[in-house]
Design a protein around this motif. Structure first.
Motif, PDB file in Angstrom:
ATOM      1  N   THR A 283       2.296  -5.162   9.812  1.00  0.00           N
ATOM      2  CA  THR A 283       2.573  -5.210   8.196  1.00  0.00           C
ATOM      3  C   THR A 283       1.253  -4.566   7.780  1.00  0.00           C
ATOM      4  O   THR A 283       0.323  -4.117   8.668  1.00  0.00           O
ATOM      5  CB  THR A 283       2.495  -6.782   7.987  1.00  0.00           C
ATOM      6  N   VAL A 284       1.294  -4.409   6.390  1.00  0.00           N
ATOM      7  CA  VAL A 284       0.128  -3.765   5.914  1.00  0.00           C
ATOM      8  C   VAL A 284      -1.245  -4.606   6.118  1.00  0.00           C
ATOM      9  O   VAL A 284      -2.191  -3.827   6.448  1.00  0.00           O
ATOM     10  CB  VAL A 284       0.133  -3.275   4.417  1.00  0.00           C
TER      11      VAL A 284
ATOM     12  N   GLU B 253      -6.086  -3.998   0.286  1.00  0.00           N
ATOM     13  CA  GLU B 253      -4.620  -3.737   0.232  1.00  0.00           C
ATOM     14  C   GLU B 253      -4.303  -3.057  -1.127  1.00  0.00           C
ATOM     15  O   GLU B 253      -3.417  -1.962  -0.819  1.00  0.00           O
ATOM     16  CB  GLU B 253      -3.770  -5.182   0.054  1.00  0.00           C
ATOM     17  N   GLU B 254      -4.785  -3.026  -2.208  1.00  0.00           N
ATOM     18  CA  GLU B 254      -4.452  -2.374  -3.477  1.00  0.00           C
ATOM     19  C   GLU B 254      -4.846  -0.774  -3.228  1.00  0.00           C
ATOM     20  O   GLU B 254      -3.795   0.285  -3.533  1.00  0.00           O
ATOM     21  CB  GLU B 254      -5.075  -2.671  -4.686  1.00  0.00           C
TER      22      GLU B 254
ATOM     23  N   TRP C 193      -2.172   0.899  -0.923  1.00  0.00           N
ATOM     24  CA  TRP C 193      -0.764   1.034  -1.464  1.00  0.00           C
ATOM     25  C   TRP C 193      -0.897   2.274  -2.485  1.00  0.00           C
ATOM     26  O   TRP C 193      -0.014   2.983  -2.607  1.00  0.00           O
ATOM     27  CB  TRP C 193      -0.515  -0.074  -2.130  1.00  0.00           C
TER      28      TRP C 193
ATOM     29  N   PRO D 163       1.867   5.267  -1.359  1.00  0.00           N
ATOM     30  CA  PRO D 163       2.973   4.608  -2.072  1.00  0.00           C
ATOM     31  C   PRO D 163       4.306   4.651  -1.509  1.00  0.00           C
ATOM     32  O   PRO D 163       5.202   3.867  -1.888  1.00  0.00           O
ATOM     33  CB  PRO D 163       3.095   5.635  -3.316  1.00  0.00           C
ATOM     34  N   THR D 164       4.514   5.504  -0.659  1.00  0.00           N
ATOM     35  CA  THR D 164       5.834   5.565  -0.025  1.00  0.00           C
ATOM     36  C   THR D 164       6.089   4.574   1.283  1.00  0.00           C
ATOM     37  O   THR D 164       7.070   4.261   1.847  1.00  0.00           O
ATOM     38  CB  THR D 164       6.342   6.813   0.700  1.00  0.00           C
TER      39      THR D 164
ATOM     40  N   ALA E  29       6.391   1.294   1.151  1.00  0.00           N
ATOM     41  CA  ALA E  29       7.337   0.167   0.737  1.00  0.00           C
ATOM     42  C   ALA E  29       8.833   0.617   1.102  1.00  0.00           C
ATOM     43  O   ALA E  29       9.535  -0.385   1.242  1.00  0.00           O
ATOM     44  CB  ALA E  29       7.071  -0.046  -0.646  1.00  0.00           C
ATOM     45  N   GLU E  30       9.001   1.881   1.346  1.00  0.00           N
ATOM     46  CA  GLU E  30      10.300   2.201   1.923  1.00  0.00           C
ATOM     47  C   GLU E  30      10.631   1.728   3.246  1.00  0.00           C
ATOM     48  O   GLU E  30      11.999   1.526   3.389  1.00  0.00           O
ATOM     49  CB  GLU E  30      10.371   3.643   1.735  1.00  0.00           C
ATOM     50  N   TYR E  31       9.478   1.355   4.042  1.00  0.00           N
ATOM     51  CA  TYR E  31      10.007   0.768   5.321  1.00  0.00           C
ATOM     52  C   TYR E  31      10.035  -0.693   5.299  1.00  0.00           C
ATOM     53  O   TYR E  31      10.475  -1.146   6.375  1.00  0.00           O
ATOM     54  CB  TYR E  31       8.787   0.970   6.196  1.00  0.00           C
ATOM     55  N   GLY E  32      10.010  -1.334   4.378  1.00  0.00           N
ATOM     56  CA  GLY E  32       9.904  -2.792   4.349  1.00  0.00           C
ATOM     57  C   GLY E  32       8.820  -3.530   4.679  1.00  0.00           C
ATOM     58  O   GLY E  32       7.550  -2.993   4.686  1.00  0.00           O
ATOM     59  N   PRO E  33       9.019  -4.986   4.805  1.00  0.00           N
ATOM     60  CA  PRO E  33       7.647  -5.626   5.274  1.00  0.00           C
ATOM     61  C   PRO E  33       7.040  -5.440   6.474  1.00  0.00           C
ATOM     62  O   PRO E  33       5.905  -5.485   6.703  1.00  0.00           O
ATOM     63  CB  PRO E  33       8.041  -6.918   5.183  1.00  0.00           C
TER      64      PRO E  33
END
Length: 70
Positions: A11-12, A28-29, A32, A36-37, A39-43
């Motif tokens: 996970t991130v 974490e911010e 991200w 930005p991409t 998030a396309e992988y999911g959690p």
């Protein structure tokens, strides 16, 4: 900039903690914003995803404790 490769199931937060020793909101911010991409992988990230790590302080600054007499 430093990059790291994910391990299957990362996970991130886990990736940040493993690579930089912290996974607080500021770290974490920053991650991200650089990636930005992700998030396309999911959690959970698949193995082998290159992630750009943010250049941040190793330890977050400690907040001053609040006292009832302040």
């Amino acid at each position: 900039m430093r990059r790291a490769r994910s391990i299957a199931g990362d996970t991130v937060n886990l990736l940040l903690y493993r690579e930089q020793g912290r996974s607080d909101d500021a770290a974490e911010e920053a991650l991200w914003r650089l990636n930005p991409t992700l998030a396309e992988y999911g959690p959970a990230l698949p193995a082998g995803v290159w992630v750009i790590l943010p250049e941040i302080e190793q330890r977050p600054s400690a907040a001053a404790p609040v006292s009832a007499w302040d």
